[in-house]
Design an enzyme around this catalytic site. Structure first.
Site, PDB file in Angstrom:
ATOM      1  N   CYS A  12      36.627  51.562  37.701  1.00  0.00           N
ATOM      2  CA  CYS A  12      37.631  50.901  38.525  1.00  0.00           C
ATOM      3  C   CYS A  12      38.353  49.789  37.788  1.00  0.00           C
ATOM      4  O   CYS A  12      39.021  48.976  38.385  1.00  0.00           O
ATOM      5  CB  CYS A  12      37.019  50.391  39.828  1.00  0.00           C
ATOM      6  SG  CYS A  12      35.771  49.140  39.565  1.00  0.00           S
TER       7      CYS A  12
ATOM      8  N   ASP B 290      35.779  43.674  32.320  1.00  0.00           N
ATOM      9  CA  ASP B 290      34.711  42.761  31.933  1.00  0.00           C
ATOM     10  C   ASP B 290      33.836  43.373  30.853  1.00  0.00           C
ATOM     11  O   ASP B 290      33.436  42.699  29.916  1.00  0.00           O
ATOM     12  CB  ASP B 290      33.873  42.363  33.151  1.00  0.00           C
ATOM     13  CG  ASP B 290      34.504  41.184  33.891  1.00  0.00           C
ATOM     14  OD1 ASP B 290      35.223  40.412  33.215  1.00  0.00           O
ATOM     15  OD2 ASP B 290      34.303  41.052  35.110  1.00  0.00           O
TER      16      ASP B 290
END
Lengths: 837, 210
Positions: A767, A720
């Protein structure tokens, strides 16, 4: 042998017909009778239980054809069919042929060894002999019946169809669009196939005419603008639908060289974007949606049901129009016009009005009505037996399943391949990818998509080779064609020769051997050649993945997704349900950390019961922590479950998509409230649970120095973060190259965030996808990242790579990378760095 | 609330009403069909009565299923599979229940009606059973949903069924044997719509004497 059942009102009638037929075949046919009633006073009638027994008496898996006289005979036969189990039912055909001729023809065909299809077909054609003997002109009769309006205003024209495709696909769409512009009633028939007249304004009916190149059609129009209509349609056909050289869509790949690279070995090679490494050899399986079986239920409010149906149609229309606009930008107008035919299906009276009629008349739900209308149409396509028409079935099912998905709110259903195969798809959306069965898939190939699309991430986490963004040529590959998919180079080889196969088999073996070696050392610590130790965590979605992750060397879970707990259901998972899942996950890990991320859902994955609807800009919309802060009940339920599960267990809590410091403070305040409530309710919970923020937005990076004071740790969500920093939608393949995590802008953000965390003495992990990317390994190591959290499948090879890298040299590389101006330059540096090892 | 005894009474009353109106139904059918509806229905319900003793202790679903099977195998005309399917589908909606709430009564009749419509591929206005049965069942459902007493709701349903029967008179038949007559079928009352009305009337009487 195919069995034959005669259903008639009169036993005498049935016996007579039977005798007539048996005489023709010397009594060899298997014919049973179900005729008349048991009431001697009223012997005429039919009886479903008798019909059941008759069918049963001649039943075999070869099939049974049932011929009926009229009225109740048909209804009773249909009722009798309901008594059979499904696997038998599908072998029993109720045939519409005239009784006497039909039984005779069927008997001849059956005793001659014909299968059920040919027996039925023969019975159906039985009337032809009589028709031609009597010299009846069926064309004339049809015209009188079908074309309404006074005969003198009906205008007719006979035309040859000379374009390559005939009246199919785009030409059919153009024909229907043109016809629909006129008020006149317009009918068409295919003279070459002696069909009936059909409505020229119905795409489905036009397709059922099966008009091919060279056929003659008759157009009849009645109404005030009939002559204009005929003139326009005449013009369109004369122009060959502007088809010219563009009609390549149906040409098989082997006959086409445009766009297909011919290399020295003379193989067909398709190029795309390599999104998941590895090599696969296998057969193509075309990944197409199917019309799901839906629940039928009765309704009382017709209006509501029709509105639901209309809304679903409108939504699909909007989707198609959006796609059409996007496609028009990059393709020529001819290619984009395929969408016109999709839109026509959504306006076709034969589908839409029919569905509405079914809803109104049968008082059933829209899903069931739509299913019935679609299946009837698909059957009528099937019965034509023309390959091109059957190809249109694919379009119909495509559109049909889109509408169904809007109605049911569920993703489209696709069948799995029977054998492990290479999946060929147009595009894989997240909900569809989530349904894939990795054991049946050797590789994924998609026309659209790119490295960062969700399905690419899934492919990598499954360890399945994948090539995306291959373009339209991919869809010309036929089912079961042998393919080689090279996910390292991003190529697909169609029908490879033996030498090529040999070479690739060798590649595969070397690949497997390297993997084996890494696996044997996977439980060893993750340490660089010069002794720097980092944490290796797993990203998991289900507790069932945890065992696998530990076996593959994960030292804990760095990202436990909770979306799957909340998706594909209709009510909120209860606190107790969630508590059990979290507790089980933590227990499986022993004292290793479990980092639970609160639910991260947004408008890209609508969930009706959570009030999450489709948004025009889902990635900039109501999602992540913003959503949770607005939906306190959902949020608190989850927090209670996590805090309880964290009692005496190594559980950490983190929030997705943190944008502002205030949000983080609001979340902490809610945690405190929940803690108070839990202790009032008498629950045990972890009062000192460690809390983290995911760094995914540019604002969070810029305010990291303040955010860090609110939390115990950071975790960077690089996927993102990349799309937000570069303003490049990761689901849009046209900006795929722009959205590259190796872009120096993204790297600076990551670097700066790591520095902030370390200055505050706190741990920081990553992550996103990047954590498992071996090319990014030296960079992130050089930045000083503490923890890498990745798909468990990647861990062993990643650790193996780390073992040959020097952390000191990686630091130099990182410094150099920050000076670059483009992602490609960074990647070049990294691959040179890794080559030197 | 309807008990398993009420259902038995409904079926028995239906048989009585059909027997009383046997000639009337046959006369109606003579005008536009094959003059067998009264005899067929009467034969069917006689068979139903003969089998009823064997299932009267069972649950409602079993009773209705037995009624459906008896009709399917004995009526002879199209009414057999149609009413048979009506009772079979209704049976599926109630399963092993011993008694039905008011809402369940409306729902099982609705389920049966759907079954019948699907079997006949017919719609209101075709001059069939559906013309009285469907609007009546919907009326029942609406009144019950509005919280009305079942007796009153059923009374309204029967009134609507009767109206539906009258409405078939000007219609041109589009289904069944009468459709062979085309325009000539207009001007006659439909025998199927009439028998459906009788069966609903029987239900009202069974409920009233509860």
């Amino acid at each position: 042998m195919v069995g034959i059942v005669i259903v008639a009102h009169s036993n005498k009638l049935a016996e007579g017909v039977r005798d007539l037929a048996q005489q023709m075949v010397q009594g060899k046919a298997a014919i049973a009778i179900a005729a008349g009633t048991d009431d001697p006073a009223n012997p005429l009638g039919t009886d479903a239980s008798k019909i059941f027994q008759a069918i049963d008496s001649v039943y075999s898996d070869d099939g049974v054809v049932v011929l009926m006289d009229l009225g109740s005979a048909i209804l009773s036969a249909e009722t009798a069919l309901d008594f059979f189990p499904d696997h038998q039912k599908e072998n029993i055909y109720l045939c519409e042929a005239p009784l006497v001729e039909g039984v005779l023809s069927a008997a001849v065909q059956a005793t001659g060894g014909g299968n059920i299809e040919s027996v039925t077909e023969e019975a159906r054609n039985a009337l032809n002999a009589k028709t031609s003997q009597l010299g009846i002109d069926t064309t004339l009769k049809d015209a009188e019946q079908e074309v309404h309006g006074p005969a003198d205003s009906t205008q007719e024209i006979v035309l040859p169809v000379r374009n390559k495709l005939g009246l199919h696909a785009r030409p059919a769409a153009q024909f229907v669009s043109t016809a629909s512009k006129f008020k006149a009633e317009i009918f068409v028939k295919n003279l070459s196939k002696n069909t009936d007249f059909v409505n020229a304004k119905s795409i489905n009916q036009i397709i059922t005419l099966g008009v091919r190149h060279g056929h003659q059609i008759m157009i009849a129009a009645a109404g005030s603008d009939a002559s204009d209509a005929i003139l326009s349609l005449n013009k369109l056909i004369d122009s060959n639908f502007n088809e010219e050289e563009n009609a390549s869509i149906l040409t098989p790949l082997s006959q086409k060289d445009k766009g297909v690279r011919e290399s020295k070995q003379n193989r067909n090679v398709l190029e795309g974007i390599p999104v998941s490494s590895g090599i696969a050899i296998g057969n193509a399986f075309i990944y197409r949606p199917v019309i799901p079986d839906v629940q039928e239920y009765g309704i009382t409010d017709i209006e509501i049901e029709i509105t639901r149906f209309r809304n679903a149609l409108d939504e699909v229309k909007k989707d198609i129009e959006t796609l059409q606009r996007e496609t028009k930008k990059s393709m020529d107008a001819y290619d984009a016009s395929i969408f016109e035919s999709h839109l026509l299906y959504l306006n076709d009276p034969a589908l839409v009005d029919h569905t509405r009629d079914i809803i109104t008349e049968q008082l059933i739900n829209a899903e069931a009505a739509w299913e019935t209308a679609l299946k009837e149409m698909i059957n009528s396509y099937k019965s034509i037996g023309d390959q091109i028409v059957r190809d249109r079935e694919v379009d119909l099912i495509d559109i049909g399943s889109q509408v169904m998905s809007k109605l049911t709110g569920k993703p489209r259903t696709h069948p799995d391949p029977d054998e492990p195969s290479i999946l060929i798809a147009q595009e894989l959306n997240p909900s569809e990818t989530a349904q894939l069965n990795p054991e049946k898939i050797l590789a994924l190939c998609a026309e659209k998509g790119n490295k960062t699309s969700h399905s690419a991430i899934v492919a990598r986490s499954f360890g399945i080779p994948a090539v995306f963004g291959i373009g339209e040529r991919l869809l010309e590959i036929e089912e079961t064609t042998t393919l080689i998919v090279d996910g390292n180079e991003g190529i697909v080889i169609v029908e490879p020769d033996n030498d090529t196969l040999k070479t690739y088999r060798k590649h595969q073996e070397t690949d497997t051997a390297a993997k084996q070696k890494a696996v044997t050392r996977t439980l060893d610590k993750a340490v660089s050649v010069d002794g720097t130790v980092v944490g290796i965590m797993a990203n998991v979605s289900y507790t069932s993945d945890i065992k696998y992750a530990l076996e593959h060397g994960a030292e804990g879970v760095g990202l436990f997704r909770t979306e799957f707990l909340h998706m594909n259901r209709t009510t909120l998972p209860s606190e107790e349900d969630q508590y059990k899942v979290y507790k089980e996950a933590a227990d499986l890990l022993g004292n290793r950390p479990l980092t639970i991320r609160t639910v991260d859902i947004g408008g890209d994955k609508p969930v009706p019961y959570l009030n999450i609807i489709k948004e025009p800009n889902p990635y900039l919309g109501w999602r992540g922590l913003r959503y949770c802060l607005d939906q306190i009940d959902v949020f608190k339920t989850q927090l209670r479950a996590i805090l309880r599960a964290a009692y005496d267990r190594n559980v950490l809590l983190m929030f997705p998509m943190v944008t502002t410091v205030r949000e983080m403070r609001a979340a902490s305040a809610i945690i405190n409230e929940v803690k108070q409530e839990l202790s009032q309710d008498g629950y045990t919970f972890n009062d000192t649970i460690k809390i983290g923020a995911m760094i995914e937005t540019p604002s969070a990076v810029m305010m990291a120095h303040r955010l860090i004071n609110e939390v115990d740790f950071f975790s960077i969500g690089s996927n993102d973060l990349t799309q937000y920093v570069l303003a490049a939608d990761r689901t849009n393949s046209k900006v795929a190259t722009l959205g590259d995590p190796f872009d120096p802008a993204v790297l600076k953000m990551i670097h700066d965030t790591i520095v902030v965390a370390h200055n505050a003495g706190k741990r920081i992990g990553l992550c996103g996808e990047m954590a498992g990317d071996r090319l990014a390994l030296p960079l992130l190591l050089g930045f000083g990242l503490d923890e890498f959290s990745m798909s468990p499948k990647l861990i062993s090879e990643w650790k193996e790579a780390l073992r040959s890298i020097s952390a000191i040299k990686a630091k130099e590389l990182a410094r150099e990378a920050l000076q670059c101006i483009a992602a490609d330059d960074v990647k070049h540096l990294c691959s040179e760095f890794l080559k030197d090892i | 609330m309807l008990s398993q005894n009420d259902i038995i009474r409904w079926i028995k009353t239906s048989a009585t009403l059909i027997a009383e109106n046997k000639d009337h139904l046959t006369d109606l059918d003579r005008a536009i069909g094959d003059a067998d509806h009264g005899n067929n229905m009467d034969r069917g319900f006689k068979k139903v009565l003969a089998q009823l003793d064997g299932v009267k202790e069972k649950d409602i679903g079993s009773i209705l299923k037995s009624v459906g099977m008896a009709l399917i195998s004995s009526v002879g005309g199209a009414a057999g599979p149609l009413y048979g399917t009506f009772f079979m589908q209704a049976a599926n909606a109630v399963n092993a229940k011993q008694e039905l709430s008011d809402t369940e009564v409306a729902d099982f009749l609705l389920a049966g009606t759907h079954g019948l419509i699907n079997r006949g591929k017919t719609k209101p206005g075709d001059k069939t059973i559906v013309d009285s049965l469907q609007p009546a069942v919907i009326t029942l459902k609406e009144h019950i949903d509005a919280g009305e007493d079942i007796i009153e709701a059923m009374r309204q349903a029967v009134i609507r069924a009767e109206q539906g029967v009258q409405e078939t008179i000007p219609l041109v038949a589009r289904k069944g044997r009468a459709s062979y007559l085309g325009e000539r079928s207009a001007g006659h009352q439909d025998p199927g719509a009439t028998s459906a009305y009788l069966i609903l009337q029987a239900l009202l009487e069974a409920i009233k004497s509860h």
